[in-house]
Design a protein around this motif. Structure first.
Motif, mmCIF file in Angstrom:
data_model
loop_
_atom_site.group_PDB
_atom_site.id
_atom_site.type_symbol
_atom_site.label_atom_id
_atom_site.label_comp_id
_atom_site.label_asym_id
_atom_site.label_seq_id
_atom_site.Cartn_x
_atom_site.Cartn_y
_atom_site.Cartn_z
ATOM 1 N N GLU A 93 -4.600 35.932 2.677
ATOM 2 C CA GLU A 93 -3.365 36.168 3.431
ATOM 3 C C GLU A 93 -2.419 37.105 2.684
ATOM 4 N N VAL A 94 -2.298 36.903 1.359
ATOM 5 C CA VAL A 94 -1.409 37.749 0.557
ATOM 6 C C VAL A 94 -1.969 39.167 0.488
ATOM 7 N N ASP A 95 -3.281 39.283 0.300
ATOM 8 C CA ASP A 95 -3.899 40.613 0.241
ATOM 9 C C ASP A 95 -3.717 41.377 1.548
ATOM 10 N N GLU A 96 -3.734 40.662 2.657
ATOM 11 C CA GLU A 96 -3.544 41.326 3.946
ATOM 12 C C GLU A 96 -2.105 41.829 4.094
ATOM 13 N N ALA A 97 -1.141 41.008 3.662
ATOM 14 C CA ALA A 97 0.269 41.385 3.806
ATOM 15 C C ALA A 97 0.732 42.355 2.725
ATOM 16 N N PHE A 98 0.198 42.191 1.503
ATOM 17 C CA PHE A 98 0.611 43.005 0.356
ATOM 18 C C PHE A 98 -0.643 43.467 -0.400
ATOM 19 N N PRO A 99 -1.349 44.453 0.148
ATOM 20 C CA PRO A 99 -2.611 44.885 -0.469
ATOM 21 C C PRO A 99 -2.445 45.284 -1.936
ATOM 22 N N GLY A 100 -3.289 44.708 -2.790
ATOM 23 C CA GLY A 100 -3.317 45.066 -4.202
ATOM 24 C C GLY A 100 -2.312 44.346 -5.076
ATOM 25 N N LEU A 101 -1.362 43.616 -4.480
ATOM 26 C CA LEU A 101 -0.321 42.963 -5.269
ATOM 27 C C LEU A 101 -0.902 41.908 -6.213
ATOM 28 N N LEU A 102 -1.697 40.979 -5.700
ATOM 29 C CA LEU A 102 -2.271 39.946 -6.557
ATOM 30 C C LEU A 102 -3.206 40.536 -7.604
#
Length: 113
Positions: A93-102
């Motif tokens: 979910e995080v990768d979809e909303a903020f690609p590459g952040l994690l």
């Protein structure tokens, strides 16, 4: 949504839709090294972990606060198994909303000798 029963009633832990989280809120949650450590442990384990299995250099009440901040920022999902509160990294979910952040945040830092 995660639930458990207490006194015959269900307890529900709120989890925000990651798409409603601002980048600022996400970054504010990620700025703290204890919270990054929690995320790193979840990432390295490759499975959900209970709060007590993550060794943190803070008191139990402070750790609870950090888990709360991570849940409110949409970075983890919490649910109960018996009396244990389990934690799951919401990577997809995080990768979809903020690609590459994690990926950028969870990069292992080199040893500083």
């Amino acid at each position: 949504m995660a639930t458990t029963r207490r006194n015959g009633r269900e307890r529900v832990l709120p989890h925000p839709d990651v798409r409603t989280i601002s980048l600022q809120q996400m970054l504010e949650a990620l700025v703290d090294p204890v919270r990054r450590r929690i995320l790193g442990e979840l990432d390295a384990a490759g499975q959900d972990l209970s709060c007590g299995t993550i060794d943190l250099p803070v008191s139990k009440s402070t750790a609870t606060h950090h888990f709360h901040v991570l849940r409110e920022a949409g970075l983890i999902r919490q649910y109960y198994v018996g009396t244990s509160r389990m934690n799951a990294l919401r990577r997809d979910e995080v990768d979809e909303a903020f690609p590459g952040l994690l990926r950028a945040v969870l990069v292992t830092e080199p040893d500083r000798d």
